[in-house]
Design a protein around this motif. Structure first.
Motif, PDB file in Angstrom:
ATOM      1  N   ILE A  20      77.685  53.804 100.131  1.00  0.00           N
ATOM      2  CA  ILE A  20      77.329  52.675  99.647  1.00  0.00           C
ATOM      3  C   ILE A  20      76.735  52.707  98.249  1.00  0.00           C
ATOM      4  N   ALA A  21      76.054  53.482  97.908  1.00  0.00           N
ATOM      5  CA  ALA A  21      75.446  53.684  96.554  1.00  0.00           C
ATOM      6  C   ALA A  21      76.630  54.143  95.723  1.00  0.00           C
ATOM      7  N   VAL A  24      78.261  50.947  94.941  1.00  0.00           N
ATOM      8  CA  VAL A  24      77.749  50.151  93.948  1.00  0.00           C
ATOM      9  C   VAL A  24      77.672  50.305  92.358  1.00  0.00           C
ATOM     10  N   VAL A  28      79.439  48.439  89.666  1.00  0.00           N
ATOM     11  CA  VAL A  28      79.114  48.007  88.387  1.00  0.00           C
ATOM     12  C   VAL A  28      79.818  48.352  87.405  1.00  0.00           C
ATOM     13  N   PHE A  51      72.951  41.770  89.342  1.00  0.00           N
ATOM     14  CA  PHE A  51      73.010  43.007  90.269  1.00  0.00           C
ATOM     15  C   PHE A  51      73.476  42.449  91.673  1.00  0.00           C
ATOM     16  N   MET A  54      76.789  42.179  92.731  1.00  0.00           N
ATOM     17  CA  MET A  54      77.437  43.569  93.029  1.00  0.00           C
ATOM     18  C   MET A  54      77.092  44.114  94.064  1.00  0.00           C
ATOM     19  N   ILE A  55      76.030  44.041  94.573  1.00  0.00           N
ATOM     20  CA  ILE A  55      75.756  44.661  95.912  1.00  0.00           C
ATOM     21  C   ILE A  55      76.702  44.211  97.027  1.00  0.00           C
ATOM     22  N   ALA A  58      79.953  45.461  96.932  1.00  0.00           N
ATOM     23  CA  ALA A  58      79.966  46.755  97.604  1.00  0.00           C
ATOM     24  C   ALA A  58      80.035  46.569  99.056  1.00  0.00           C
ATOM     25  N   TRP A  59      79.025  45.814  99.776  1.00  0.00           N
ATOM     26  CA  TRP A  59      79.037  45.765 101.209  1.00  0.00           C
ATOM     27  C   TRP A  59      80.576  45.213 101.514  1.00  0.00           C
TER      28      TRP A  59
END
Length: 136
Positions: A20-21, A24, A28, A51, A54-55, A58-59
Motif C-alpha cells: 500500500i505504501a 501511495v 503520487v 494527499f 491519493m490514499i 491507492a486503496w
C-alpha cells in the motif's frame, strides 16, 4: 495504470503495508505527472489535488486488484463503474447550492446522514439487484 503497477507489485511478494505504501508513492508520482501534463495543456485544477484522494486511489487500486484475482475483470468493471457512477452522482449533488447551504450552516445534519448510512449498512433484506435477478 494502477492495476498494471499493482500486478507487478504482487510478483514482488510484498507485505500489505509495504504494498500500500508503494502504491501511495506511485499514485503520487502518477498524479504529479498528470497534473504537470494538464498544466502544460492549460488546466490548472490538477495542481490542487490533496494527499487524501491519493490514499483513496491507492486503496481502490488495491481492492480492485484483489477483486480482479478473485472474481475476474468483469466484476472489476461492474463494481468500478458502479463506484464511479455513485461518485459522480454524489459530486453533482454536492454542487447544488441547497446542499452547500445546508451542510455549512447546519453541520449537525451530517449526523442524520451518518445515521441513514449506518442504517443502510445494517439492512440485510432484499436489494434492488435481488429483485432484478429474480426470474418468473
Amino acid at each position: 495504470m494502477g492495476l498494471v503497477i499493482r500486478t507487478y507489485l504482487s510478483r514482488l511478494n510484498l507485505l500489505l503495508v509495504s504494498r500500500i505504501a508503494t502504491l501511495v508513492v506511485l499514485v503520487v508520482f502518477l498524479v504529479s505527472f498528470l497534473s504537470l501534463v494538464g498544466y502544460q495543456l492549460g488546466f490548472s485544477t490538477g495542481m490542487t489535488i490533496t494527499f487524501f484522494p491519493m490514499i483513496i486511489i491507492a486503496w481502490t487500486i488495491e481492492r480492485m486488484s484483489i477483486l480482479w484475482e478473485e472474481e475476474g475483470p468483469r466484476e472489476v468493471v461492474t463494481q468500478g463503474g458502479g463506484s464511479l457512477f455513485v461518485a459522480v452522482l454524489a459530486y453533482l449533488l454536492m454542487q447544488l447550492p441547497l446542499s452547500g447551504h445546508l451542510s455549512f450552516n447546519f453541520p449537525e445534519l451530517n449526523l442524520i446522514i451518518l445515521a441513514i448510512i449506518m442504517l443502510m449498512g445494517q439492512y440485510t433484506g432484499y436489494k434492488l439487484s435481488d429483485c432484478v435477478a429474480l426470474e418468473p
